[in-house]
Design a protein around this motif. Structure first.
Motif, mmCIF file in Angstrom:
data_model
loop_
_atom_site.group_PDB
_atom_site.id
_atom_site.type_symbol
_atom_site.label_atom_id
_atom_site.label_comp_id
_atom_site.label_asym_id
_atom_site.label_seq_id
_atom_site.Cartn_x
_atom_site.Cartn_y
_atom_site.Cartn_z
ATOM 1 N N PHE A 219 -0.463 -12.737 -0.096
ATOM 2 C CA PHE A 219 0.093 -11.548 0.424
ATOM 3 C C PHE A 219 1.123 -11.305 1.180
ATOM 4 O O PHE A 219 1.298 -12.709 2.009
ATOM 5 C CB PHE A 219 -1.270 -11.160 1.085
ATOM 6 N N PRO A 220 1.868 -10.978 0.898
ATOM 7 C CA PRO A 220 1.758 -9.777 0.028
ATOM 8 C C PRO A 220 2.450 -9.514 -0.880
ATOM 9 O O PRO A 220 2.603 -9.257 -1.944
ATOM 10 C CB PRO A 220 2.550 -8.293 0.830
ATOM 11 N N ASN B 151 -7.873 -11.643 -0.661
ATOM 12 C CA ASN B 151 -8.468 -11.372 0.383
ATOM 13 C C ASN B 151 -8.896 -10.627 0.974
ATOM 14 O O ASN B 151 -8.348 -9.131 -0.077
ATOM 15 C CB ASN B 151 -7.215 -11.826 1.270
ATOM 16 N N ASP B 152 -9.991 -10.223 1.278
ATOM 17 C CA ASP B 152 -11.107 -8.679 0.943
ATOM 18 C C ASP B 152 -10.716 -8.727 2.945
ATOM 19 O O ASP B 152 -10.416 -9.162 3.445
ATOM 20 C CB ASP B 152 -12.641 -8.931 1.492
ATOM 21 N N HIS B 153 -9.757 -7.150 2.947
ATOM 22 C CA HIS B 153 -9.091 -6.928 3.708
ATOM 23 C C HIS B 153 -9.254 -5.738 4.393
ATOM 24 O O HIS B 153 -9.819 -4.848 3.376
ATOM 25 C CB HIS B 153 -7.772 -6.820 4.276
ATOM 26 N N THR C 67 -0.091 -9.947 -4.404
ATOM 27 C CA THR C 67 -0.394 -8.973 -4.251
ATOM 28 C C THR C 67 0.175 -7.691 -5.489
ATOM 29 O O THR C 67 -0.325 -6.844 -5.410
ATOM 30 C CB THR C 67 -1.047 -8.863 -3.258
ATOM 31 N N LEU D 184 -4.367 -5.048 9.015
ATOM 32 C CA LEU D 184 -2.885 -5.317 8.662
ATOM 33 C C LEU D 184 -2.077 -4.886 9.985
ATOM 34 O O LEU D 184 -1.841 -3.414 9.337
ATOM 35 C CB LEU D 184 -2.588 -4.310 6.501
ATOM 36 N N THR E 138 0.124 2.487 -3.079
ATOM 37 C CA THR E 138 -1.264 1.620 -3.421
ATOM 38 C C THR E 138 -2.353 2.597 -3.164
ATOM 39 O O THR E 138 -3.312 1.715 -3.340
ATOM 40 C CB THR E 138 -1.114 0.534 -1.944
ATOM 41 N N ARG F 290 -8.445 -0.876 -6.271
ATOM 42 C CA ARG F 290 -8.568 -1.713 -5.554
ATOM 43 C C ARG F 290 -7.088 -2.252 -4.939
ATOM 44 O O ARG F 290 -6.404 -3.117 -6.458
ATOM 45 C CB ARG F 290 -8.921 -3.057 -6.398
ATOM 46 N N TYR F 291 -6.375 -2.683 -4.424
ATOM 47 C CA TYR F 291 -5.156 -2.853 -3.859
ATOM 48 C C TYR F 291 -5.304 -4.504 -3.130
ATOM 49 O O TYR F 291 -4.440 -6.026 -3.951
ATOM 50 C CB TYR F 291 -4.713 -2.506 -2.540
ATOM 51 N N TYR F 292 -5.877 -5.789 -2.871
ATOM 52 C CA TYR F 292 -6.170 -6.393 -2.125
ATOM 53 C C TYR F 292 -7.086 -7.440 -3.091
ATOM 54 O O TYR F 292 -8.469 -7.067 -3.562
ATOM 55 C CB TYR F 292 -7.290 -6.687 -0.949
ATOM 56 N N ASN G 37 0.538 -0.229 4.307
ATOM 57 C CA ASN G 37 0.888 -0.598 2.876
ATOM 58 C C ASN G 37 1.719 -1.087 2.060
ATOM 59 O O ASN G 37 1.675 -1.818 1.145
ATOM 60 C CB ASN G 37 -0.727 -1.216 2.323
#
Length: 483
Positions: free
Chosen positions: A245-246, A164-166, A249, A171, A154, A159-161, A189
């Motif tokens: 998620f996950p 939602n903004d994490h 995502t 995590l 990842t 940009r992975y998320y 991740n």
């Protein structure tokens, strides 16, 4: 037509990628146990979406996977495989479990009038597709091998998320508290694309691969199946909110890294069905299945009606009292429709078109099924003949899927048989719109008339008239309707 896009967090006008087809993908069940009614809420709302797209004139191709391997008890790629867990629970083979619960799932869908997708693909039938995708991800540097497994990296993504903004620290190890860290991962991740080694006992189903004998990770399955049947782009991807998620995502991460371009335009997520104790699940409380509802005397279509009364992006509170209310309202609706006379007048096209436009606007505004249900009652109150009303109700029900005309016709026929039987025996027959309180008053009036207590009969008639109830006396008995 506007849909809420979970990826952009706003309602957007729906425009398909291709003018001749809408490509729709639905995350299917992991077939290790019966689906509970919380699971089925998602499939029910996705069914309404597909039916409304077809109602609006789109040609739809909908694909659904069946997860029969690779879904671990933790979405963080750890724990026991759910399919193996089911096999051990029932002392059967994994494939026997998969076949049994796949059939059970589609039997539940039949009872809820959920259309079977155009393509249903078990995960175990697409191993070649997963190997193809994973091979390219390794070649292009988006994946790596460690400890016998293949992982998606990842850190290579801008940009992975997506949903939602994490922060990375949000995590904790393995997403869930108490999950042992996978030290093979470069980042917490990262996620598994292919297993040859896992932290639990030997896996029942395995296949040869360039990285050793093993099995696919859960997330790669949906990407491989979708691309096999729908090509390199999707219009709509559906699933429950817990898949955002996950799972979803990770689908986006691996699919777009493999393809080199945007994969899916619209993401639709259905919120949870909650009990007083919280989110419904198989692991706590009463295991609520469609079969259990039937055992308790509920019509599965009453549960569908219950779900349609709420918007799919709102959590829905399940209690037996709420379901009682929904079944009562559904039965009253059927009784009101059964009271309409088929063939009474031709269809009033002006009324039909006006009512249909209201329905289209309701459903076209992010699938507002509660207003779609309201449209049914608007039709019943509309200044139109019965034939027009029946035509509208049947038209709307091609989307809502409540089998209204079919069930109302059966009730109309059953009521006619009761009237005929009672007339022959001299009994009092009451027919109406299915309201027990009104039925009781109308029966009291009929009994008063039979006893020649006309003053009491007139008093009850006036009481009902004040409630907007009109009584019609016939040789078969008394019938009533709201005016």
């Amino acid at each position: 037509m506007y849909l809420y896009n979970s990826a952009t967090r706003r309602k957007e006008e729906f425009v398909p990628n291709h003018p001749d087809i809408v490509k729709m993908y639905t995350c299917g069940p992991t077939v290790y146990h019966f689906a509970h009614i919380g699971n089925l809420r998602s499939y029910l709302m996705e069914d309404v979406l597909e039916k409304f797209l077809r109602y609006e004139g789109y040609n739809v191709k909908r694909v659904m996977n069946i997860t029969d391997v690779g879904h671990l008890s933790s979405d963080a790629d750890t724990g026991e495989d759910k399919m193996l867990k089911g096999a051990k629970r029932e002392n059967k083979s994994v494939m026997d479990i998969a076949r049994f619960y796949t059939d059970a799932f589609f039997d539940d869908c039949r009872k809820l009038n959920i259309k079977r997708p155009d393509v249903v693909e078990p995960a175990t039938s697409c191993i070649g597709e997963y190997i193809k995708v994973i091979t390219k991800l390794l070649d292009t540097g988006y994946a790596y091998q460690a400890g016998g497994n293949v992982y998606f990296d990842t850190s290579k993504l801008e940009r992975y998320y997506i949903f939602n903004d994490h922060d990375a620290e949000d995590l904790a190890v393995g997403v869930r508290e108490g999950v042992e860290e996978d030290t093979n991962k470069r980042s917490k991740n990262d996620f598994v694309l292919w297993f040859t080694q896992s932290k639990f006992e030997d896996q029942a189903l395995k296949w040869d691969s360039p990285w050793g004998v093993g099995y696919p990770g859960w997330h790669i399955e949906c990407s491989g199946i979708s691309m096999k049947h729908l090509g390199e782009d999707l219009d709509i991807h559906c699933g429950g909110i817990d898949n955002a998620f996950p799972h979803h995502t990770n689908e986006i991460a691996q699919s777009e890294s493999y393809l080199g371009h945007k994969w899916c335009n619209f993401w639709m997520h259905v919120l949870h069905l909650n009990t007083p104790d919280g989110k419904m699940s198989k692991s706590k409380g009463e295991f609520l299945t469609v079969s259990l509802l039937e055992e308790k005397g509920y019509n599965p279509l009453a549960y569908r009606f219950f779900c349609l009364q709420s918007h799919y992006r709102k959590s829905l509170a399940f209690t037996w009292e709420n379901l009682d209310n929904a079944q009562g309202a559904y039965n009253k609706l059927l009784a009101r429709i059964a009271a309409l006379t088929p063939g009474e007048g031709g269809i009033d096209q002006a009324v039909f078109d006006a009512q249909k436009e209201k329905f289209r606007k309701a459903l076209g505004n992010d699938l507002n099924t509660s207003l779609g249900v309201t449209a049914l009652y608007d039709v019943l109150k509309a200044p139109a003949n019965d034939e027009t009303k029946l035509a509208l109700l049947g038209d709307f029900d091609t989307v809502l899927g409540l089998r209204l005309l079919e069930k109302a016709a059966a009730k109309r026929e059953a009521d006619a048989k009761v009237r005929a039987s009672a007339s022959a025996s001299g009994d009092i027959v009451i027919t109406g719109e299915g309201d027990p309180a009104i039925d009781a008053l109308v029966l009291q009036r009929a009994q008063a008339k039979k006893a020649k207590n006309f003053a009491e009969a007139d008093r009850i008639r006036e009481e009902l008239k004040a409630q907007g109830i009109e009584i019609v006396d016939t040789k078969e008995g008394a019938s009533w309707k709201r005016v």
